[in-house]
Write a protein that holds these residues in place. Structure first.
Motif, PDB file in Angstrom:
ATOM      1  N   GLU A   1       0.645  -1.048  -0.269  1.00 35.91           N
ATOM      2  CA  GLU A   1       0.250   0.542  -0.100  1.00 35.91           C
ATOM      3  C   GLU A   1       1.409   1.104   0.144  1.00 35.91           C
ATOM      4  O   GLU A   1       1.730   1.298   0.858  1.00 35.91           O
ATOM      5  CB  GLU A   1      -1.269   0.156   1.267  1.00 35.91           C
ATOM      6  N   LEU A   2       0.522   2.508  -0.422  1.00 34.42           N
ATOM      7  CA  LEU A   2       1.024   3.416  -1.357  1.00 34.42           C
ATOM      8  C   LEU A   2       0.752   4.456  -0.489  1.00 34.42           C
ATOM      9  O   LEU A   2      -0.185   5.212  -0.460  1.00 34.42           O
ATOM     10  CB  LEU A   2       1.745   3.964  -2.576  1.00 34.42           C
ATOM     11  N   LYS A   3       1.349   5.159   0.358  1.00 32.26           N
ATOM     12  CA  LYS A   3       0.899   6.641   1.183  1.00 32.26           C
ATOM     13  C   LYS A   3       1.403   7.981   0.666  1.00 32.26           C
ATOM     14  O   LYS A   3       2.783   7.510   1.216  1.00 32.26           O
ATOM     15  CB  LYS A   3       0.628   6.240   2.060  1.00 32.26           C
ATOM     16  N   GLU A   4       1.030   8.898   0.197  1.00 25.88           N
ATOM     17  CA  GLU A   4       2.122  10.069   0.317  1.00 25.88           C
ATOM     18  C   GLU A   4       2.477  10.614   1.512  1.00 25.88           C
ATOM     19  O   GLU A   4       2.657  11.286   2.248  1.00 25.88           O
ATOM     20  CB  GLU A   4       0.718  11.022  -0.889  1.00 25.88           C
TER      21      GLU A   4
ATOM     22  N   ASN B   1       1.703   6.134  -8.041  1.00 30.11           N
ATOM     23  CA  ASN B   1       2.591   6.630  -9.593  1.00 30.11           C
ATOM     24  C   ASN B   1       3.671   5.567  -8.956  1.00 30.11           C
ATOM     25  O   ASN B   1       4.343   5.242  -9.594  1.00 30.11           O
ATOM     26  CB  ASN B   1       2.311   6.983 -10.514  1.00 30.11           C
ATOM     27  N   GLY B   2       4.290   5.183  -8.236  1.00 28.16           N
ATOM     28  CA  GLY B   2       5.337   5.067  -7.225  1.00 28.16           C
ATOM     29  C   GLY B   2       6.737   6.067  -6.719  1.00 28.16           C
ATOM     30  O   GLY B   2       7.551   5.488  -6.445  1.00 28.16           O
ATOM     31  N   GLU B   3       6.223   6.803  -7.544  1.00 22.02           N
ATOM     32  CA  GLU B   3       7.031   8.291  -6.961  1.00 22.02           C
ATOM     33  C   GLU B   3       7.312   8.967  -5.641  1.00 22.02           C
ATOM     34  O   GLU B   3       6.625   8.755  -4.642  1.00 22.02           O
ATOM     35  CB  GLU B   3       6.729   9.507  -8.014  1.00 22.02           C
ATOM     36  N   TRP B   4       8.653   8.667  -5.506  1.00 20.53           N
ATOM     37  CA  TRP B   4       9.200   9.341  -4.032  1.00 20.53           C
ATOM     38  C   TRP B   4       8.942  10.649  -3.877  1.00 20.53           C
ATOM     39  O   TRP B   4       9.815  12.155  -4.906  1.00 20.53           O
ATOM     40  CB  TRP B   4      10.759   8.665  -3.386  1.00 20.53           C
ATOM     41  N   ILE B   5       8.872  11.256  -2.623  1.00 23.20           N
ATOM     42  CA  ILE B   5       8.612  12.403  -2.387  1.00 23.20           C
ATOM     43  C   ILE B   5       8.632  13.002  -1.183  1.00 23.20           C
ATOM     44  O   ILE B   5       8.905  14.016  -0.882  1.00 23.20           O
ATOM     45  CB  ILE B   5       6.900  12.398  -2.704  1.00 23.20           C
ATOM     46  N   GLY B   6       8.830  12.031  -0.449  1.00 24.41           N
ATOM     47  CA  GLY B   6       9.456  11.417   1.031  1.00 24.41           C
ATOM     48  C   GLY B   6       8.268  12.698   2.464  1.00 24.41           C
ATOM     49  O   GLY B   6       7.489  12.500   2.098  1.00 24.41           O
TER      50      GLY B   6
END
Length: 428
Positions: A10-13, A41-46
């Motif tokens: 699971e991805l969370k911003e 979309n899988g982009e790392w924003i930190g």
């Protein structure tokens, strides 16, 4: 490292309280990993202020999810260039179902993983998880209802000088070691979902209802209400030996008490139906769901053998001196009818157990009133009758019909309404 959502990822911003349902879903299914600081979309924003966010997650694990899931989670920081991610690994828990503490053990609080989303679990799925975790004992399984009060139980315990603390609740099996209410707690709570249904019939069959009631709340409240209602309808007959008067109830009070206690304490509460009490002119029937415990025959029970289905409930009733000892209920009922021309009956079939207590005065009453049966049967199809109805039913004249109705009024078999041409009669 490129990340993609899946059944176990699971991805969370950013961190939000919504993260708790993802943790619950992974713990209830096959585990998974949550990355915070990554777009869909899988982009790392930190993640900014990682220490603060990790503390928020730790607090949520401790305060907002039940049972404790922290031992099945692991947090770590990942760094790529100057960006930090929080990786939260959730293992499959051993005390499923896990749920949001503010929502409870219901679909709104229990989630499971389905594809790339976390979805509410059905009530059937929740029950299945509870059974798989807690075992087959209905009493010790966690209750689906956690908002419970115990006013009726506290009153009964107070009458007997018994304490009702958190420690006592655990000892009685009302609370689990994780401070979660069990089905035992649900049964003795004011929110108990089971009930006792009481019906009174005209005559010896179910053709005509006279009255019906339903008793709800704690099993102790149901027990009290049911006994009082039976006692109200339990008639008294007086007899004289020389100058000594003896009062005798239609149904021996000890037999009623034992049969009612057995029906409530030993029924199978995994069935959602009610316990039934049916009162006829010649008998009192008590029907409880579940039948005898598997492996215990009716013959063995008649001999005094006992295996309580609800051991914690039976233990509580024993502690409160409502039952004296295991295995003597049927024997006490039989002894109440010793030497009488009528005897109690016990029937055990798959899924139900019935106790039939005969009215000890019904045999004599039925012989005395046999001549009135054609008139009494008129009430099976109509609520009120007239003198003309009696004339037609018996094929007699007005004088004979009037005398019969007068006798029935004196015996209190019927009640007179109105006067003159408007006179009519109803069954008592």
């Amino acid at each position: 490292m490129r990340l993609y959502e899946s059944e176990t990822v699971e991805l969370k911003e950013i961190y939000t309280a919504d993260l708790n349902k993802e943790i619950v879903a992974f713990a209830n299914t096959n585990g998974g990993t949550i990355y915070i600081g990554v777009r869909d979309n899988g982009e790392w924003i930190g993640v900014d202020n990682t220490d603060f966010v990790m503390q928020q997650i730790s607090n949520s694990l401790r305060d907002r999810i039940r049972p404790d899931v922290s031992m099945f989670t692991n947090m770590e920081l990942l760094q790529e260039e100057k960006k930090f991610l929080i990786k939260l690994t959730v293992s499959q828990g051993t005390k499923k179902p896990y749920y949001l503490s503010d929502k409870g053990l219901k679909p709104a609080g229990v989630y499971v993983r389905s594809g790339t989303t976390s979805a509410p679990a059905s009530e059937d799925a929740i029950r299945m998880m509870i059974k798989m975790t807690d075992g087959d004992s209905f009493e010790t399984n966690r209750s689906l209802i956690q908002e419970l009060t115990f006013h009726a139980l506290e009153d009964e315990l107070q009458k007997r000088g018994l304490e009702f603390t958190k420690v006592q609740m655990k000892n009685l099996g009302i609370l689990s070691s994780d401070h979660i209410y069990t089905n035992m707690g649900l049964l003795v709570s004011d929110q108990c979902k089971h009930s006792v249904k009481f019906a009174i019939f005209q005559g010896s069959d179910k053709l005509v209802f006279r009255d019906r009631k339903e008793f709800t709340g704690s099993l102790f409240a149901q027990l009290t209400d049911a006994y009082r209602t039976i006692d109200f309808y339990n008639g008294t007959k007086a007899s004289f030996h020389d100058l000594l008067r003896t009062d005798e109830r239609d149904y021996p009070e000890d037999a009623v008490r034992e049969a009612l206690l057995n029906a409530i304490v030993h029924r199978d509460y995994s069935f959602s139906g009610s316990t039934f009490i049916n009162l006829y002119s010649d008998r009192l029937e008590l029907i409880s769901l579940g039948g005898l415990v598997s492996g215990l025959s009716l013959e063995a029970a008649m001999l005094g053998a006992s295996q309580p289905r609800n051991e914690k409930l039976a233990s509580l009733f024993y502690r409160m001196k409502l039952i004296e000892a295991y295995g003597i209920g049927i024997g006490k009922i039989i002894s109440c009818y010793k030497g009488l021309p009528v005897q109690p009956k016990f029937e055990n079939v798959e899924g139900a157990f019935r106790v039939i207590l005969p009215n000890i005065h019904a045999q004599k009453l039925s012989i005395e009133n046999e001549r009135y049966l054609p008139i009494l049967r008129l009430f099976e199809n109509q609520k009120e009758i007239t003198r003309s109805d009696v004339e037609n039913a018996l094929g007699v004249g007005a004088t004979h019909a009037i005398n019969m109705l007068k006798e029935m009024l004196e015996k209190k078999l019927i009640q007179k309404l109105g006067s003159g041409r408007l006179t009519r009669y109803v069954a008592k």
